[in-house]
Design a protein around this motif. Structure first.
Motif, PDB file in Angstrom:
ATOM      1  N   GLY A   1      39.594 -36.764 -58.812  1.00 32.18           N
ATOM      2  CA  GLY A   1      40.983 -36.831 -58.361  1.00 32.18           C
ATOM      3  C   GLY A   1      41.432 -35.602 -57.601  1.00 32.18           C
ATOM      4  O   GLY A   1      42.012 -35.703 -56.514  1.00 32.18           O
ATOM      5  N   ILE A   2      41.189 -34.415 -58.147  1.00 32.00           N
ATOM      6  CA  ILE A   2      41.551 -33.181 -57.451  1.00 32.00           C
ATOM      7  C   ILE A   2      40.594 -32.935 -56.281  1.00 32.00           C
ATOM      8  O   ILE A   2      41.017 -32.588 -55.181  1.00 32.00           O
ATOM      9  N   GLY A   3      39.297 -33.141 -56.517  1.00 34.35           N
ATOM     10  CA  GLY A   3      38.304 -32.873 -55.488  1.00 34.35           C
ATOM     11  C   GLY A   3      38.541 -33.645 -54.209  1.00 34.35           C
ATOM     12  O   GLY A   3      38.444 -33.089 -53.108  1.00 34.35           O
ATOM     13  N   ALA A   4      38.854 -34.931 -54.325  1.00 31.83           N
ATOM     14  CA  ALA A   4      39.077 -35.757 -53.134  1.00 31.83           C
ATOM     15  C   ALA A   4      40.280 -35.265 -52.337  1.00 31.83           C
ATOM     16  O   ALA A   4      40.252 -35.250 -51.101  1.00 31.83           O
ATOM     17  N   GLU A   5      41.342 -34.848 -53.039  1.00 30.62           N
ATOM     18  CA  GLU A   5      42.530 -34.350 -52.330  1.00 30.62           C
ATOM     19  C   GLU A   5      42.250 -33.000 -51.670  1.00 30.62           C
ATOM     20  O   GLU A   5      42.723 -32.728 -50.569  1.00 30.62           O
ATOM     21  N   VAL A   6      41.464 -32.150 -52.348  1.00 32.68           N
ATOM     22  CA  VAL A   6      41.076 -30.878 -51.737  1.00 32.68           C
ATOM     23  C   VAL A   6      40.248 -31.143 -50.483  1.00 32.68           C
ATOM     24  O   VAL A   6      40.446 -30.502 -49.438  1.00 32.68           O
ATOM     25  N   ALA A   7      39.329 -32.102 -50.561  1.00 33.86           N
ATOM     26  CA  ALA A   7      38.498 -32.448 -49.402  1.00 33.86           C
ATOM     27  C   ALA A   7      39.359 -32.910 -48.236  1.00 33.86           C
ATOM     28  O   ALA A   7      39.133 -32.521 -47.077  1.00 33.86           O
ATOM     29  N   ARG A   8      40.359 -33.725 -48.507  1.00 29.47           N
ATOM     30  CA  ARG A   8      41.235 -34.230 -47.440  1.00 29.47           C
ATOM     31  C   ARG A   8      41.992 -33.084 -46.764  1.00 29.47           C
ATOM     32  O   ARG A   8      42.114 -33.037 -45.535  1.00 29.47           O
ATOM     33  N   LYS A   9      42.489 -32.160 -47.562  1.00 32.31           N
ATOM     34  CA  LYS A   9      43.272 -31.063 -46.998  1.00 32.31           C
ATOM     35  C   LYS A   9      42.381 -30.077 -46.239  1.00 32.31           C
ATOM     36  O   LYS A   9      42.771 -29.562 -45.187  1.00 32.31           O
TER      37      LYS A   9
ATOM     38  N   VAL B   1      32.685 -43.630 -49.514  1.00 36.36           N
ATOM     39  CA  VAL B   1      34.087 -44.033 -49.370  1.00 36.36           C
ATOM     40  C   VAL B   1      34.938 -42.846 -48.930  1.00 36.36           C
ATOM     41  O   VAL B   1      35.753 -42.951 -48.006  1.00 36.36           O
ATOM     42  N   LEU B   2      34.733 -41.699 -49.584  1.00 34.51           N
ATOM     43  CA  LEU B   2      35.492 -40.498 -49.234  1.00 34.51           C
ATOM     44  C   LEU B   2      35.195 -40.048 -47.810  1.00 34.51           C
ATOM     45  O   LEU B   2      36.095 -39.606 -47.089  1.00 34.51           O
ATOM     46  N   GLN B   3      33.951 -40.153 -47.417  1.00 36.88           N
ATOM     47  CA  GLN B   3      33.533 -39.725 -46.082  1.00 36.88           C
ATOM     48  C   GLN B   3      34.381 -40.379 -44.993  1.00 36.88           C
ATOM     49  O   GLN B   3      34.757 -39.746 -44.005  1.00 36.88           O
ATOM     50  N   HIS B   4      34.710 -41.651 -45.182  1.00 38.91           N
ATOM     51  CA  HIS B   4      35.466 -42.404 -44.169  1.00 38.91           C
ATOM     52  C   HIS B   4      36.966 -42.117 -44.217  1.00 38.91           C
ATOM     53  O   HIS B   4      37.716 -42.604 -43.367  1.00 38.91           O
ATOM     54  N   GLN B   5      37.403 -41.333 -45.200  1.00 40.99           N
ATOM     55  CA  GLN B   5      38.829 -41.031 -45.329  1.00 40.99           C
ATOM     56  C   GLN B   5      39.197 -39.660 -44.760  1.00 40.99           C
ATOM     57  O   GLN B   5      40.362 -39.289 -44.778  1.00 40.99           O
ATOM     58  N   LEU B   6      38.217 -38.929 -44.257  1.00 43.95           N
ATOM     59  CA  LEU B   6      38.451 -37.554 -43.858  1.00 43.95           C
ATOM     60  C   LEU B   6      38.605 -37.406 -42.350  1.00 43.95           C
ATOM     61  O   LEU B   6      38.016 -38.161 -41.571  1.00 43.95           O
ATOM     62  N   ALA B   7      39.377 -36.397 -41.951  1.00 41.04           N
ATOM     63  CA  ALA B   7      39.655 -36.166 -40.532  1.00 41.04           C
ATOM     64  C   ALA B   7      38.403 -35.739 -39.780  1.00 41.04           C
ATOM     65  O   ALA B   7      38.191 -36.120 -38.630  1.00 41.04           O
ATOM     66  N   VAL B   8      37.588 -34.919 -40.418  1.00 45.14           N
ATOM     67  CA  VAL B   8      36.336 -34.451 -39.824  1.00 45.14           C
ATOM     68  C   VAL B   8      35.202 -34.934 -40.716  1.00 45.14           C
ATOM     69  O   VAL B   8      35.215 -34.719 -41.922  1.00 45.14           O
ATOM     70  N   GLU B   9      34.213 -35.613 -40.128  1.00 43.18           N
ATOM     71  CA  GLU B   9      33.132 -36.188 -40.931  1.00 43.18           C
ATOM     72  C   GLU B   9      32.354 -35.091 -41.649  1.00 43.18           C
ATOM     73  O   GLU B   9      31.858 -34.158 -41.021  1.00 43.18           O
ATOM     74  N   PRO B  10      32.248 -35.185 -42.968  1.00 46.89           N
ATOM     75  CA  PRO B  10      31.569 -34.139 -43.730  1.00 46.89           C
ATOM     76  C   PRO B  10      30.074 -34.399 -43.852  1.00 46.89           C
ATOM     77  O   PRO B  10      29.583 -35.488 -43.540  1.00 46.89           O
ATOM     78  N   LEU B  11      29.363 -33.395 -44.342  1.00 50.85           N
ATOM     79  CA  LEU B  11      27.997 -33.579 -44.803  1.00 50.85           C
ATOM     80  C   LEU B  11      28.069 -33.967 -46.273  1.00 50.85           C
ATOM     81  O   LEU B  11      28.846 -33.391 -47.037  1.00 50.85           O
ATOM     82  N   MET B  12      27.284 -34.940 -46.681  1.00 50.10           N
ATOM     83  CA  MET B  12      27.327 -35.434 -48.046  1.00 50.10           C
ATOM     84  C   MET B  12      26.001 -35.139 -48.734  1.00 50.10           C
ATOM     85  O   MET B  12      24.931 -35.273 -48.126  1.00 50.10           O
ATOM     86  N   TYR B  13      26.078 -34.752 -50.007  1.00 50.51           N
ATOM     87  CA  TYR B  13      24.859 -34.489 -50.755  1.00 50.51           C
ATOM     88  C   TYR B  13      25.031 -35.019 -52.169  1.00 50.51           C
ATOM     89  O   TYR B  13      25.737 -34.423 -52.985  1.00 50.51           O
ATOM     90  N   CYS B  14      24.408 -36.148 -52.436  1.00 48.05           N
ATOM     91  CA  CYS B  14      24.490 -36.773 -53.746  1.00 48.05           C
ATOM     92  C   CYS B  14      23.442 -36.142 -54.660  1.00 48.05           C
ATOM     93  O   CYS B  14      22.258 -36.101 -54.334  1.00 48.05           O
ATOM     94  N   CYS B  15      23.888 -35.616 -55.800  1.00 41.87           N
ATOM     95  CA  CYS B  15      22.950 -34.933 -56.688  1.00 41.87           C
ATOM     96  C   CYS B  15      23.515 -34.804 -58.086  1.00 41.87           C
ATOM     97  O   CYS B  15      24.711 -35.002 -58.321  1.00 41.87           O
ATOM     98  N   ASP B  16      22.629 -34.453 -59.018  1.00 38.22           N
ATOM     99  CA  ASP B  16      23.003 -34.117 -60.386  1.00 38.22           C
ATOM    100  C   ASP B  16      22.889 -32.608 -60.518  1.00 38.22           C
ATOM    101  O   ASP B  16      21.779 -32.071 -60.614  1.00 38.22           O
ATOM    102  N   LEU B  17      24.006 -31.924 -60.544  1.00 39.79           N
ATOM    103  CA  LEU B  17      23.997 -30.458 -60.531  1.00 39.79           C
ATOM    104  C   LEU B  17      23.543 -29.855 -61.850  1.00 39.79           C
ATOM    105  O   LEU B  17      23.327 -28.640 -61.916  1.00 39.79           O
ATOM    106  N   THR B  18      23.381 -30.662 -62.890  1.00 36.74           N
ATOM    107  CA  THR B  18      22.837 -30.117 -64.126  1.00 36.74           C
ATOM    108  C   THR B  18      21.328 -29.893 -64.027  1.00 36.74           C
ATOM    109  O   THR B  18      20.741 -29.255 -64.902  1.00 36.74           O
ATOM    110  N   SER B  19      20.715 -30.404 -62.968  1.00 33.59           N
ATOM    111  CA  SER B  19      19.292 -30.187 -62.722  1.00 33.59           C
ATOM    112  C   SER B  19      19.109 -28.941 -61.861  1.00 33.59           C
ATOM    113  O   SER B  19      19.617 -28.879 -60.737  1.00 33.59           O
ATOM    114  N   THR B  20      18.379 -27.946 -62.374  1.00 38.77           N
ATOM    115  CA  THR B  20      18.158 -26.723 -61.584  1.00 38.77           C
ATOM    116  C   THR B  20      17.339 -27.021 -60.330  1.00 38.77           C
ATOM    117  O   THR B  20      17.516 -26.360 -59.305  1.00 38.77           O
ATOM    118  N   ALA B  21      16.469 -28.013 -60.402  1.00 37.56           N
ATOM    119  CA  ALA B  21      15.689 -28.392 -59.213  1.00 37.56           C
ATOM    120  C   ALA B  21      16.615 -28.937 -58.126  1.00 37.56           C
ATOM    121  O   ALA B  21      16.459 -28.610 -56.935  1.00 37.56           O
TER     122      ALA B  21
END
Length: 261
Positions: A17-25, A45-65
């Motif tokens: 909720g907060i992250g998506a709004e921060v991304a938009r701003k 979904v979020l990518q298509h809502q932003l003014a400038v197309e972002p780079l996306m990286y889907c991951c599990d950050l609990t993995s050090t790898a």
């Protein structure tokens, strides 16, 4: 002059909720975004809502790898200027009901590890780190023992790192919202806040406040009234906060045990 225009920002927990709004701003301000999250669908979904197309990286950050893979991805795209550690989870319940491992890993260990990992990159760019904490990182609250512990830890880590890097060009900031109208709060938490008369902020406003801090030299920002007073009071006269919360304990226990239905 727009401070954020052209800056590369790595934002974790971007689909929350907060992250998506921060991304938009940030996108509206002309920042170049690298967004992480666990759900590729939500990121798309979020990518298509932003003014400038972002780079996306889907991951599990609990993995050090996967953290190392994220660092390599960011370096391949020119590095970053700002790291915003926003990913987080919450649990509401009595102490014996809590599952501490996930809370500690996601809320505390991951941001510590990412700060450590990205420090060399941020040194090159005279960058910034913003660690998103909570009012409960300064006020121990019944029903949130694990969450409070992780946010207290994150606040302490951020303060220590601020002081360690005081002579460098890197700014390390701590941002502490209070209860916010997002899915991180269960229906029991929402009802408890209503019962106790606690205000909840909109994620849009919280995101605006984070952006303000990012643009300023303010190292600590605590949101909400009377929460900001409670933060100060708890640091100086914790016994007063003890009494205030004790008077609400019966109601808190009722909701924490799920007996309010």
């Amino acid at each position: 002059m727009n401070f954020l225009a052209g800056k590369t920002v790595l934002l974790t927990g971007a689909t929350g909720g907060i992250g998506a709004e921060v991304a938009r701003k940030l996108s509206a301000a002309g920042a170049r975004l690298i967004l992480t999250g666990r759900s590729a669908t939500k990121l798309k979904v979020l990518q298509h809502q932003l003014a400038v197309e972002p780079l996306m990286y889907c991951c599990d950050l609990t993995s050090t790898a996967e953290q190392q893979d994220l660092l390599q991805f960011c370096q391949q795209h020119g590095g970053i200027d700002v790291l915003i550690n926003n990913a987080g989870i919450s649990q509401f319940g009595l102490c014996q009901q809590q599952q501490f491992n996930d809370l500690i890993s996601i809320n505390l260990l991951v941001p510590m590890q990412l700060c450590q990992l990205f420090l060399p990159v941020l040194r090159q760019r005279k960058g910034q780190i913003v660690n998103v904490g909570s009012a409960f990182g300064s006020i121990g609250h019944p029903g949130f023992t694990g969450y409070c512990a992780t946010k207290f830890g994150l606040r302490g880590f951020t303060e220590a790192l601020q002081r360690e890097l005081a002579g460098s060009d890197i700014q390390v900031k701590y941002f502490a919202p209070r209860a916010t109208e997002t899915s991180i709060n269960s229906s029991d938490v929402v009802q408890l806040n209503q019962q106790l008369g606690n205000s909840m902020d909109s994620p849009v406003w919280v995101a605006e406040e984070l952006i303000k801090q990012l643009k300023s030299n303010e190292l600590r920002r605590f949101l909400g009234w009377p929460e900001r007073i409670f933060v100060r009071l708890n640091g100086v006269f914790p016994a007063l906060v003890d009494m205030a919360l004790k008077s609400k304990l019966t109601v808190i226990e009722l909701f924490a045990e799920g007996k309010n239905h």
